[in-house]
Design a protein around this motif. Structure first.
Motif, PDB file in Angstrom:
ATOM      1  N   ASP A 156       0.856  -1.184   0.000  1.00 53.16           N
ATOM      2  CA  ASP A 156       0.000   0.000   0.000  1.00 53.16           C
ATOM      3  C   ASP A 156       0.890   1.232   0.000  1.00 53.16           C
ATOM      4  OD1 ASP A 156      -1.551   2.307   1.180  1.00 53.16           O
ATOM      5  OD2 ASP A 156      -3.159   0.829   1.054  1.00 53.16           O
ATOM      6  N   VAL A 157       0.761   2.052  -1.030  1.00 51.82           N
ATOM      7  CA  VAL A 157       1.512   3.310  -1.119  1.00 51.82           C
ATOM      8  C   VAL A 157       0.734   4.258  -2.020  1.00 51.82           C
ATOM      9  CG1 VAL A 157       2.926   2.435  -3.042  1.00 51.82           C
ATOM     10  CG2 VAL A 157       3.750   4.358  -1.657  1.00 51.82           C
ATOM     11  N   SER A 158       0.691   5.522  -1.653  1.00 52.63           N
ATOM     12  CA  SER A 158      -0.073   6.503  -2.425  1.00 52.63           C
ATOM     13  C   SER A 158       0.810   7.226  -3.442  1.00 52.63           C
ATOM     14  CB  SER A 158      -0.685   7.542  -1.480  1.00 52.63           C
ATOM     15  OG  SER A 158       0.328   8.352  -0.911  1.00 52.63           O
ATOM     16  N   LEU A 159       0.169   7.819  -4.442  1.00 50.93           N
ATOM     17  CA  LEU A 159       0.889   8.632  -5.420  1.00 50.93           C
ATOM     18  C   LEU A 159       1.614   9.794  -4.738  1.00 50.93           C
ATOM     19  CD1 LEU A 159      -1.468   8.983  -8.517  1.00 50.93           C
ATOM     20  CD2 LEU A 159       0.878   8.111  -8.524  1.00 50.93           C
ATOM     21  N   LYS A 160       0.982  10.359  -3.718  1.00 51.64           N
ATOM     22  CA  LYS A 160       1.587  11.475  -2.995  1.00 51.64           C
ATOM     23  C   LYS A 160       2.889  11.047  -2.333  1.00 51.64           C
ATOM     24  CE  LYS A 160       0.612  14.971   0.542  1.00 51.64           C
ATOM     25  NZ  LYS A 160      -0.406  15.487   1.487  1.00 51.64           N
ATOM     26  N   SER A 161       2.892   9.872  -1.714  1.00 50.17           N
ATOM     27  CA  SER A 161       4.102   9.388  -1.056  1.00 50.17           C
ATOM     28  C   SER A 161       5.194   9.052  -2.066  1.00 50.17           C
ATOM     29  CB  SER A 161       3.782   8.156  -0.200  1.00 50.17           C
ATOM     30  OG  SER A 161       3.050   8.530   0.947  1.00 50.17           O
ATOM     31  N   ILE A 162       4.808   8.439  -3.182  1.00 50.67           N
ATOM     32  CA  ILE A 162       5.784   8.132  -4.231  1.00 50.67           C
ATOM     33  C   ILE A 162       6.454   9.415  -4.715  1.00 50.67           C
ATOM     34  CG2 ILE A 162       6.049   7.295  -6.598  1.00 50.67           C
ATOM     35  CD1 ILE A 162       3.809   5.272  -5.999  1.00 50.67           C
ATOM     36  N   SER A 163       5.648  10.445  -4.933  1.00 52.87           N
ATOM     37  CA  SER A 163       6.172  11.720  -5.418  1.00 52.87           C
ATOM     38  C   SER A 163       7.069  12.392  -4.382  1.00 52.87           C
ATOM     39  CB  SER A 163       5.013  12.646  -5.785  1.00 52.87           C
ATOM     40  OG  SER A 163       5.477  13.917  -6.182  1.00 52.87           O
ATOM     41  N   LEU A 164       6.616  12.443  -3.127  1.00 53.76           N
ATOM     42  CA  LEU A 164       7.382  13.116  -2.072  1.00 53.76           C
ATOM     43  C   LEU A 164       8.722  12.434  -1.818  1.00 53.76           C
ATOM     44  CD1 LEU A 164       4.632  14.004   0.570  1.00 53.76           C
ATOM     45  CD2 LEU A 164       6.000  15.606  -0.775  1.00 53.76           C
ATOM     46  N   LEU A 165       8.719  11.101  -1.787  1.00 52.98           N
ATOM     47  CA  LEU A 165       9.965  10.383  -1.529  1.00 52.98           C
ATOM     48  C   LEU A 165      10.957  10.540  -2.686  1.00 52.98           C
ATOM     49  CD1 LEU A 165       8.603   7.154   0.186  1.00 52.98           C
ATOM     50  CD2 LEU A 165       9.896   9.006   1.236  1.00 52.98           C
ATOM     51  N   LYS A 166      10.434  10.695  -3.884  1.00 50.30           N
ATOM     52  CA  LYS A 166      11.314  10.913  -5.027  1.00 50.30           C
ATOM     53  C   LYS A 166      11.909  12.319  -4.988  1.00 50.30           C
ATOM     54  CE  LYS A 166      11.554  10.074  -9.991  1.00 50.30           C
ATOM     55  NZ  LYS A 166      10.828   9.530 -11.175  1.00 50.30           N
ATOM     56  N   ILE A 167      11.087  13.313  -4.669  1.00 54.35           N
ATOM     57  CA  ILE A 167      11.547  14.703  -4.630  1.00 54.35           C
ATOM     58  C   ILE A 167      12.504  14.948  -3.462  1.00 54.35           C
ATOM     59  CG2 ILE A 167      10.799  17.086  -4.248  1.00 54.35           C
ATOM     60  CD1 ILE A 167       8.189  16.328  -5.714  1.00 54.35           C
ATOM     61  N   LYS A 168      12.139  14.447  -2.276  1.00 56.80           N
ATOM     62  CA  LYS A 168      12.908  14.749  -1.074  1.00 56.80           C
ATOM     63  C   LYS A 168      14.115  13.835  -0.874  1.00 56.80           C
ATOM     64  CE  LYS A 168       9.098  16.741   1.599  1.00 56.80           C
ATOM     65  NZ  LYS A 168       8.316  16.657   2.855  1.00 56.80           N
ATOM     66  N   CYS A 169      13.973  12.553  -1.275  1.00 56.28           N
ATOM     67  CA  CYS A 169      15.008  11.579  -0.955  1.00 56.28           C
ATOM     68  C   CYS A 169      15.623  10.901  -2.173  1.00 56.28           C
ATOM     69  CB  CYS A 169      14.447  10.507  -0.009  1.00 56.28           C
ATOM     70  SG  CYS A 169      13.640  11.161   1.456  1.00 56.28           S
ATOM     71  N   GLY A 170      15.081  11.163  -3.353  1.00 61.64           N
ATOM     72  CA  GLY A 170      15.600  10.524  -4.549  1.00 61.64           C
ATOM     73  C   GLY A 170      15.250   9.050  -4.656  1.00 61.64           C
ATOM     74  N   ILE A 171      14.242   8.621  -3.905  1.00 62.45           N
ATOM     75  CA  ILE A 171      13.838   7.211  -3.908  1.00 62.45           C
ATOM     76  C   ILE A 171      12.832   6.977  -5.031  1.00 62.45           C
ATOM     77  CG2 ILE A 171      12.717   5.386  -2.581  1.00 62.45           C
ATOM     78  CD1 ILE A 171      13.700   6.887  -0.054  1.00 62.45           C
ATOM     79  N   TYR A 204       3.493  -1.403   3.924  1.00 56.77           N
ATOM     80  CA  TYR A 204       2.852  -0.094   3.883  1.00 56.77           C
ATOM     81  C   TYR A 204       3.955   0.958   3.881  1.00 56.77           C
ATOM     82  CZ  TYR A 204       0.381   4.120   5.274  1.00 56.77           C
ATOM     83  OH  TYR A 204      -0.100   5.405   5.317  1.00 56.77           O
ATOM     84  N   LEU A 205       3.877   1.895   2.939  1.00 55.58           N
ATOM     85  CA  LEU A 205       4.870   2.955   2.815  1.00 55.58           C
ATOM     86  C   LEU A 205       4.171   4.303   2.794  1.00 55.58           C
ATOM     87  CD1 LEU A 205       6.999   1.339  -0.043  1.00 55.58           C
ATOM     88  CD2 LEU A 205       7.670   1.498   2.364  1.00 55.58           C
ATOM     89  N   SER A 206       4.702   5.253   3.562  1.00 56.94           N
ATOM     90  CA  SER A 206       4.123   6.600   3.576  1.00 56.94           C
ATOM     91  C   SER A 206       5.220   7.616   3.841  1.00 56.94           C
ATOM     92  CB  SER A 206       3.047   6.717   4.657  1.00 56.94           C
ATOM     93  OG  SER A 206       2.552   8.047   4.724  1.00 56.94           O
ATOM     94  N   ALA A 207       5.069   8.784   3.225  1.00 57.63           N
ATOM     95  CA  ALA A 207       6.048   9.854   3.407  1.00 57.63           C
ATOM     96  C   ALA A 207       5.584  10.924   4.384  1.00 57.63           C
ATOM     97  CB  ALA A 207       6.340  10.515   2.059  1.00 57.63           C
ATOM     98  N   HIS A 208       4.410  10.747   4.976  1.00 53.90           N
ATOM     99  CA  HIS A 208       3.876  11.842   5.796  1.00 53.90           C
ATOM    100  C   HIS A 208       3.044  11.340   6.977  1.00 53.90           C
ATOM    101  CE1 HIS A 208       0.234  11.169   3.339  1.00 53.90           C
ATOM    102  NE2 HIS A 208       1.075  11.141   2.327  1.00 53.90           N
ATOM    103  N   LEU A 209       3.590  10.430   7.762  1.00 53.41           N
ATOM    104  CA  LEU A 209       2.891   9.957   8.961  1.00 53.41           C
ATOM    105  C   LEU A 209       3.141  10.889  10.144  1.00 53.41           C
ATOM    106  CD1 LEU A 209       3.384   6.084   9.025  1.00 53.41           C
ATOM    107  CD2 LEU A 209       1.395   7.392   8.281  1.00 53.41           C
ATOM    108  N   LYS A 210       2.141  10.997  10.990  1.00 56.49           N
ATOM    109  CA  LYS A 210       2.261  11.703  12.262  1.00 56.49           C
ATOM    110  C   LYS A 210       2.154  10.687  13.393  1.00 56.49           C
ATOM    111  CE  LYS A 210       2.313  15.738  10.227  1.00 56.49           C
ATOM    112  NZ  LYS A 210       3.548  16.543  10.167  1.00 56.49           N
ATOM    113  N   THR A 211       2.599  11.085  14.572  1.00 54.35           N
ATOM    114  CA  THR A 211       2.642  10.156  15.699  1.00 54.35           C
ATOM    115  C   THR A 211       1.295   9.494  15.958  1.00 54.35           C
ATOM    116  OG1 THR A 211       4.386  11.478  16.733  1.00 54.35           O
ATOM    117  CG2 THR A 211       3.207   9.932  18.149  1.00 54.35           C
ATOM    118  N   TRP A 212       0.214  10.278  15.916  1.00 59.80           N
ATOM    119  CA  TRP A 212      -1.109   9.736  16.222  1.00 59.80           C
ATOM    120  C   TRP A 212      -1.611   8.775  15.147  1.00 59.80           C
ATOM    121  CZ3 TRP A 212       0.073  14.980  16.364  1.00 59.80           C
ATOM    122  CH2 TRP A 212      -0.085  15.670  15.158  1.00 59.80           C
ATOM    123  N   ASP A 213      -1.016   8.846  13.931  1.00 60.41           N
ATOM    124  CA  ASP A 213      -1.411   7.916  12.868  1.00 60.41           C
ATOM    125  C   ASP A 213      -1.031   6.476  13.199  1.00 60.41           C
ATOM    126  OD1 ASP A 213      -2.446   9.867  11.072  1.00 60.41           O
ATOM    127  OD2 ASP A 213      -0.429  10.322  10.369  1.00 60.41           O
TER     128      ASP A 213
END
Length: 240
Positions: A156-171, A204-213
């Motif tokens: 499970d991974v969203s388009l938003k996470s794929i994009s953010l990880l590529k922009i921020k981390c080059g993944i 499960y992969l996400s680029a924007h989790l918060k503690t309460w998530d």
């Protein structure tokens, strides 16, 4: 009050909070969506649910601290801390009225004691107790397999996470597609993590989790033998 008493109370409380959210009809939500005041509705539902949960816990138990999506108060390490996400999957809540959760985690001395994740519309209650196990609707979850090949894994991974990880981390996560069985995006982190613990999802992969998530759901993952972490950025502390 013992942790067991708190757990019994929290299970009843989270179901009551879910019933309050279920009472908001889909037609009501669509009217708000049509009128484009979706942010007001989401904020209102979040705040009302959070206030209901925090107020009830404070009335029942003294000297408790809280870390929540809407508000947190200062507390000292070693405190008895409730970490609450009043609605996870707000877009699902607004659009489909399904696949959203309420999460309650209880920590003492910076260590997890128990976590509850309630899939409101499905009426599924997930529970993890540190050192004792994980359950879905009272049925104990089995340990996860440790040797499953990537080719058989559902991610499970969203388009938003794929994009953010590529922009921020080059993944380049898009390259993962050719190595796995398939991928989905549910839009509810805590529910994804519970389904991972139940063996219904493998990664499960996400680029924007918060503690309460994740504070409640990762207790289930710990108890079923899964692995989790925050490898792409600094680990968020339970205490801020």
């Amino acid at each position: 009050m013992s942790a067991e008493e708190k757990l019994i109370f929290a299970q009843s409380l989270i179901r009551e909070a879910g019933a309050r959210l279920r009472s908001r009809s889909l037609s009501e939500l669509k009217i708000h969506l049509k009128n484009k005041d979706i942010s007001d509705l989401v904020s209102d539902a979040d705040k009302q649910t959070e206030k209901f949960l925090v107020s009830a816990i404070r009335r029942r138990f003294k000297n408790q601290s809280f870390l929540t999506e809407e508000k947190s108060v200062a507390f000292k390490p070693g405190a008895q801390v409730w970490i609450i996400d009043p609605i996870d999957g707000t877009t699902n809540f607004i659009t489909w009225k399904r696949d959203y959760t309420i999460s309650i985690a209880y920590y003492e001395e910076e260590k997890p004691v128990f976590g509850l994740v309630y899939d409101v519309e499905a009426d599924d209650l997930y529970l993890g107790i540190t050192g004792e196990g994980a359950w879905k609707n009272g049925e104990k979850m089995a340990k996860l397999p440790q040797d499953k090949p990537l080719s058989k894994c559902l991610v499970d991974v969203s388009l938003k996470s794929i994009s953010l990880l590529k922009i921020k981390c080059g993944i380049q996560l898009e390259k993962l597609a050719s190595y796995i069985r398939g991928h989905r995006s549910m839009g509810c982190a805590s529910l994804c993590l519970c389904r991972l613990a139940a063996g219904e999802l493998d990664v499960y992969l996400s680029a924007h989790l918060k503690t309460w998530d994740y504070a409640a759901a990762v207790i289930l993952i710990n108890e079923t033998g899964g692995a989790w972490g925050l490898p792409f950025h600094n680990r968020q502390a339970i205490y801020s």
